[in-house]
Design a protein around this motif. Sequence first.
Motif, PDB file in Angstrom:
ATOM      1  N   GLY A  71      -0.689   1.526   6.330  1.00  0.00           N
ATOM      2  CA  GLY A  71       0.171   0.678   5.522  1.00  0.00           C
ATOM      3  C   GLY A  71      -0.616  -0.557   5.113  1.00  0.00           C
ATOM      4  O   GLY A  71      -1.560  -0.952   5.805  1.00  0.00           O
ATOM      5  N   ILE A  72      -0.246  -1.166   4.006  1.00  0.00           N
ATOM      6  CA  ILE A  72      -1.007  -2.299   3.467  1.00  0.00           C
ATOM      7  C   ILE A  72      -0.114  -3.530   3.389  1.00  0.00           C
ATOM      8  O   ILE A  72       0.968  -3.495   2.792  1.00  0.00           O
ATOM      9  N   ARG A  78      -8.465   9.581   0.553  1.00  0.00           N
ATOM     10  CA  ARG A  78      -8.751   9.990   1.936  1.00  0.00           C
ATOM     11  C   ARG A  78      -7.591   9.770   2.880  1.00  0.00           C
ATOM     12  O   ARG A  78      -7.459  10.490   3.884  1.00  0.00           O
ATOM     13  N   LEU A  79      -6.717   8.811   2.583  1.00  0.00           N
ATOM     14  CA  LEU A  79      -5.666   8.423   3.516  1.00  0.00           C
ATOM     15  C   LEU A  79      -4.287   8.585   2.882  1.00  0.00           C
ATOM     16  O   LEU A  79      -4.140   8.567   1.664  1.00  0.00           O
ATOM     17  N   ARG A  80      -3.303   8.719   3.732  1.00  0.00           N
ATOM     18  CA  ARG A  80      -1.913   8.704   3.269  1.00  0.00           C
ATOM     19  C   ARG A  80      -1.384   7.291   3.447  1.00  0.00           C
ATOM     20  O   ARG A  80      -1.291   6.782   4.570  1.00  0.00           O
ATOM     21  N   VAL A  81      -1.049   6.648   2.331  1.00  0.00           N
ATOM     22  CA  VAL A  81      -0.623   5.251   2.347  1.00  0.00           C
ATOM     23  C   VAL A  81       0.901   5.191   2.361  1.00  0.00           C
ATOM     24  O   VAL A  81       1.562   5.718   1.459  1.00  0.00           O
ATOM     25  N   GLN A  82       1.438   4.529   3.385  1.00  0.00           N
ATOM     26  CA  GLN A  82       2.885   4.412   3.570  1.00  0.00           C
ATOM     27  C   GLN A  82       3.363   3.032   3.093  1.00  0.00           C
ATOM     28  O   GLN A  82       2.825   2.017   3.532  1.00  0.00           O
ATOM     29  N   PRO A  83       4.359   2.958   2.212  1.00  0.00           N
ATOM     30  CA  PRO A  83       4.891   1.641   1.819  1.00  0.00           C
ATOM     31  C   PRO A  83       5.455   0.905   3.035  1.00  0.00           C
ATOM     32  O   PRO A  83       6.017   1.520   3.949  1.00  0.00           O
ATOM     33  N   PRO A 127       7.425   0.624   8.441  1.00  0.00           N
ATOM     34  CA  PRO A 127       7.642   1.281   9.736  1.00  0.00           C
ATOM     35  C   PRO A 127       6.476   1.052  10.701  1.00  0.00           C
ATOM     36  O   PRO A 127       5.360   0.759  10.281  1.00  0.00           O
ATOM     37  N   GLN A 128       6.768   1.219  11.976  1.00  0.00           N
ATOM     38  CA  GLN A 128       5.741   1.229  13.004  1.00  0.00           C
ATOM     39  C   GLN A 128       5.233   2.656  13.186  1.00  0.00           C
ATOM     40  O   GLN A 128       5.761   3.606  12.636  1.00  0.00           O
ATOM     41  N   GLY A 129       4.162   2.791  13.972  1.00  0.00           N
ATOM     42  CA  GLY A 129       3.683   4.119  14.337  1.00  0.00           C
ATOM     43  C   GLY A 129       2.629   4.715  13.429  1.00  0.00           C
ATOM     44  O   GLY A 129       2.207   5.854  13.651  1.00  0.00           O
ATOM     45  N   LEU A 130       2.177   3.985  12.400  1.00  0.00           N
ATOM     46  CA  LEU A 130       1.093   4.493  11.574  1.00  0.00           C
ATOM     47  C   LEU A 130      -0.225   4.380  12.339  1.00  0.00           C
ATOM     48  O   LEU A 130      -0.335   3.651  13.325  1.00  0.00           O
ATOM     49  N   ASP A 131      -1.235   5.084  11.872  1.00  0.00           N
ATOM     50  CA  ASP A 131      -2.537   5.019  12.542  1.00  0.00           C
ATOM     51  C   ASP A 131      -3.134   3.622  12.463  1.00  0.00           C
ATOM     52  O   ASP A 131      -3.773   3.154  13.415  1.00  0.00           O
ATOM     53  N   ALA A 132      -2.953   2.952  11.334  1.00  0.00           N
ATOM     54  CA  ALA A 132      -3.539   1.619  11.164  1.00  0.00           C
ATOM     55  C   ALA A 132      -2.797   0.853  10.085  1.00  0.00           C
ATOM     56  O   ALA A 132      -2.081   1.439   9.252  1.00  0.00           O
ATOM     57  N   TYR A 133      -2.986  -0.463  10.116  1.00  0.00           N
ATOM     58  CA  TYR A 133      -2.423  -1.361   9.110  1.00  0.00           C
ATOM     59  C   TYR A 133      -3.562  -2.196   8.541  1.00  0.00           C
ATOM     60  O   TYR A 133      -4.367  -2.741   9.293  1.00  0.00           O
ATOM     61  N   ILE A 134      -3.619  -2.273   7.224  1.00  0.00           N
ATOM     62  CA  ILE A 134      -4.640  -3.069   6.547  1.00  0.00           C
ATOM     63  C   ILE A 134      -3.976  -4.358   6.088  1.00  0.00           C
ATOM     64  O   ILE A 134      -3.021  -4.334   5.297  1.00  0.00           O
ATOM     65  N   VAL A 135      -4.470  -5.481   6.596  1.00  0.00           N
ATOM     66  CA  VAL A 135      -3.863  -6.778   6.336  1.00  0.00           C
ATOM     67  C   VAL A 135      -4.835  -7.616   5.500  1.00  0.00           C
ATOM     68  O   VAL A 135      -5.968  -7.862   5.920  1.00  0.00           O
ATOM     69  N   ILE A 136      -4.389  -8.048   4.330  1.00  0.00           N
ATOM     70  CA  ILE A 136      -5.221  -8.798   3.391  1.00  0.00           C
ATOM     71  C   ILE A 136      -4.623 -10.194   3.240  1.00  0.00           C
ATOM     72  O   ILE A 136      -3.490 -10.340   2.778  1.00  0.00           O
ATOM     73  N   THR A 137      -5.380 -11.209   3.644  1.00  0.00           N
ATOM     74  CA  THR A 137      -4.874 -12.584   3.638  1.00  0.00           C
ATOM     75  C   THR A 137      -5.948 -13.527   3.109  1.00  0.00           C
ATOM     76  O   THR A 137      -7.089 -13.137   2.897  1.00  0.00           O
ATOM     77  N   ARG A 138      -5.587 -14.790   2.957  1.00  0.00           N
ATOM     78  CA  ARG A 138      -6.518 -15.786   2.425  1.00  0.00           C
ATOM     79  C   ARG A 138      -7.710 -15.996   3.357  1.00  0.00           C
ATOM     80  O   ARG A 138      -7.573 -16.002   4.575  1.00  0.00           O
ATOM     81  N   ALA A 139      -8.870 -16.215   2.756  1.00  0.00           N
ATOM     82  CA  ALA A 139     -10.064 -16.648   3.485  1.00  0.00           C
ATOM     83  C   ALA A 139     -10.433 -18.050   3.018  1.00  0.00           C
ATOM     84  O   ALA A 139      -9.895 -18.572   2.045  1.00  0.00           O
ATOM     85  N   ARG A 140     -11.383 -18.639   3.720  1.00  0.00           N
ATOM     86  CA  ARG A 140     -11.765 -20.032   3.477  1.00  0.00           C
ATOM     87  C   ARG A 140     -13.268 -20.126   3.291  1.00  0.00           C
ATOM     88  O   ARG A 140     -14.029 -19.369   3.879  1.00  0.00           O
ATOM     89  N   SER A 141     -13.707 -21.086   2.473  1.00  0.00           N
ATOM     90  CA  SER A 141     -15.128 -21.313   2.272  1.00  0.00           C
ATOM     91  C   SER A 141     -15.367 -22.791   1.994  1.00  0.00           C
ATOM     92  O   SER A 141     -14.438 -23.536   1.664  1.00  0.00           O
TER      93      SER A 141
END
Length: 245
Positions: free
Chosen positions: A38-39, A86-91, A128-142
């Motif tokens: 999930g993303i 390659r992956l099944r992406v779950q909303p 939902p919970q229980g997916l293999d992994a979650y991809i979390v995209i958030t702000r970075a700093r520089s």
Amino acid sequence: MRRIAFLWIGLAAACVALGAAAAFETRASRIQAIKTVGIVSAIGEEMSLTQAGLTRLGTTAQSLPISAWALDELIVQQATRLLEGRLRVQPLTYRRAAFAAIRDSAVAPVNLLRSDPFKELVRSDVAPQGLDAYIVITRARSKLGNGRNVEGVGLAEYRTLLADYGLIHALYEVRIIDGKSFNVIEKRAAGPLDNTGTVPLAGPSGPVDEALGGSAPSERLRAAVVDLITRSLPVTFGDMHLIGG
């Protein structure tokens, strides 16, 4: 004795190299084992306006709302297209504001003894919970120029005694979080693109001549930000072994 010392140093270096290789292999194998993801995206609700440089040391950053740009929706859509081969992406459903409120960057030094701040949030706030992994995209700093921090989506004006420089940036980081243990498998900040401007940032950025201080961000600025995200996300996912290879 000197020969023995060199042998010990060489053995220690070999052990470190083997350990690093083993850790990389473990991460790579864990990523390759992922089938469902999930993303989460939480970078695009506001745009910072920063003035820095020799003549702007006393100024403070401002921000403008850009929720109408729907950048997070765009990021989820693009990430889904990149991963679907390659992956099944779950909303997912999640509180975007809760993720955006956390200030933690892979660009800055990280205390390895401190638990990642997104771990519990993914466990408690994502469905939902229980997916293999979650991809979390958030702000970075520089760091910009004289050391001022900039983060996320923003427009920066850097002034010297001789010239002014405009810079648009879309700084973000990506985490892969295990769906069972909620440990971070991999974390990486998006790197610079092929633009090496006069005031470089450690992330996607590029020159722009849009003036600061307008009442609302323009469509041209939105297009520039979208371009940075569209070009950098495949590179970042590739570096993390989520796509390609």
